[in-house]
Enzyme design. Structure first.
Site, PDB file in Angstrom:
ATOM      1  CG  LEU A 260      32.115 -23.042  39.819  1.00 30.85           C
ATOM      2  CD1 LEU A 260      31.316 -22.098  40.793  1.00 30.85           C
ATOM      3  CD2 LEU A 260      33.385 -23.445  40.459  1.00 30.85           C
ATOM      4  CG  ASP A 261      32.417 -19.839  37.355  1.00 30.59           C
ATOM      5  OD1 ASP A 261      31.557 -19.000  38.007  1.00 30.59           O
ATOM      6  OD2 ASP A 261      33.457 -19.962  37.791  1.00 30.59           O
ATOM      7  CD  GLU A 262      30.531 -25.854  33.192  1.00 32.95           C
ATOM      8  OE1 GLU A 262      29.543 -26.672  32.607  1.00 32.95           O
ATOM      9  OE2 GLU A 262      31.600 -26.305  33.104  1.00 32.95           O
TER      10      GLU A 262
END
Length: 294
Positions: A237-239
């Site tokens: 997530l979000d990486e």
């Protein structure tokens, strides 16, 4: 006929990555010359960390009988010689995209407007949302609106919605899915199916304040810069690999509401640039990073 403007030549783009070995540029240039094409623009980058070479070549045909199908078929030998991952693209084709949104519509509205005016080289095949808030806005642009409700904690509804999304992508030949503030976590299966073809806009300059009300968290910490990050979606997530980032300076007197307003503008700009660069085939994946040719 004398005085008649010369007919515009068909333009294509070749993108490739391969181990960084001598002769790649010469091999590509020689191939295009021998197949009746002329290079209009060429950009390349050799990454010393990964040992990979990246290249984007814009070119046109000299002879009208040259076709994209012929180029694709005959380039296979060159690609095999240098162990390339490569693809030809029609530079004049508007990339089919799906936009996904929840209850914050600023990025959606911005992308729809840019696409409608030709500022983005994309064709919006549909807008998908887990709410109906922006159905009227979507239809005002002549774009199909698809409502795929996802109830919190309802795994069956989520699975049904994701299956419908993937079916829509396949049926309409969609090449890019844009999470224009779509506030639902997608499963690993969807992330893998759309790897390198799904862009998200994150409402901060990653890594930064995560979770609920990021601008309020930033205000409480007295930040002087706020920003946004556009990145490819992965199971982490979000990486995912970052495509574009931007910041805006703020003073000590701004309120959380003013931060939100500034943040909206930054998010729109960052996401639009990321979508444009992807649609123009300027972004190449380099492991967990990206190569972005200007």
């Amino acid at each position: 006929m004398a005085g008649m403007a010369e007919q515009k030549k068909q333009q294509w783009v070749l993108t490739l990555s391969c181990p960084d070995t001598p002769g790649v540029v010469h091999g590509v240039a020689n191939y295009l010359l021998m197949t009746g094409c002329t290079i209009l623009d060429s950009q390349q980058y050799g990454d010393p960390d990964t040992g990979l070479f990246f290249m984007r070549v814009s070119f046109s045909r000299v002879h009208d009988e040259v076709t994209l199908e012929q180029l694709t078929s005959s380039f296979e030998a060159v690609g095999a010689t240098f162990r390339m991952t490569w693809r030809f693209h029609d530079a004049e084709e508007r990339m089919p995209v799906v936009l996904m949104v929840s209850k914050f519509g600023h990025c959606l509205n911005d992308l729809l407007f840019r696409a409608s005016t030709g500022a983005l080289p994309v064709h919006v095949a549909a807008v998908v949302s887990n709410h109906r808030d922006f159905e009227e806005l979507t239809r005002s642009y002549g774009v199909d609106f698809v409502h795929l409700p996802v109830a919190a904690g309802d795994a069956e509804a989520r699975a049904k919605a994701e299956t419908a999304l993937l079916d829509l992508v396949e049926a309409r030949g969609v090449e890019l899915v844009v999470l224009a503030r779509y506030m639902q976590v997608l499963t690993d299966d969807v992330c893998k199916a759309l790897e390198g073809r799904m862009i998200n806009i994150h409402h901060s300059f990653l890594p930064s304040f995560k979770g609920a009300k990021p601008y309020h968290q930033a205000h409480a910490r007295g930040v002087k810069l706020i920003g946004a990050t556009a990145h490819y979606v992965t199971a982490d997530l979000d990486e995912g690999p970052i495509i574009e980032q931007e910041v805006a300076r703020v003073g000590h007197a701004v309120t959380p509401e003013q931060l939100v307003a500034v943040g909206r503008d930054v998010e729109c700009q960052v996401l639009a640039r990321a979508v444009k660069w992807h649609a123009e085939h300027r972004v190449l994946l380099n492991g967990h990073r990206t190569v972005v040719f200007p």
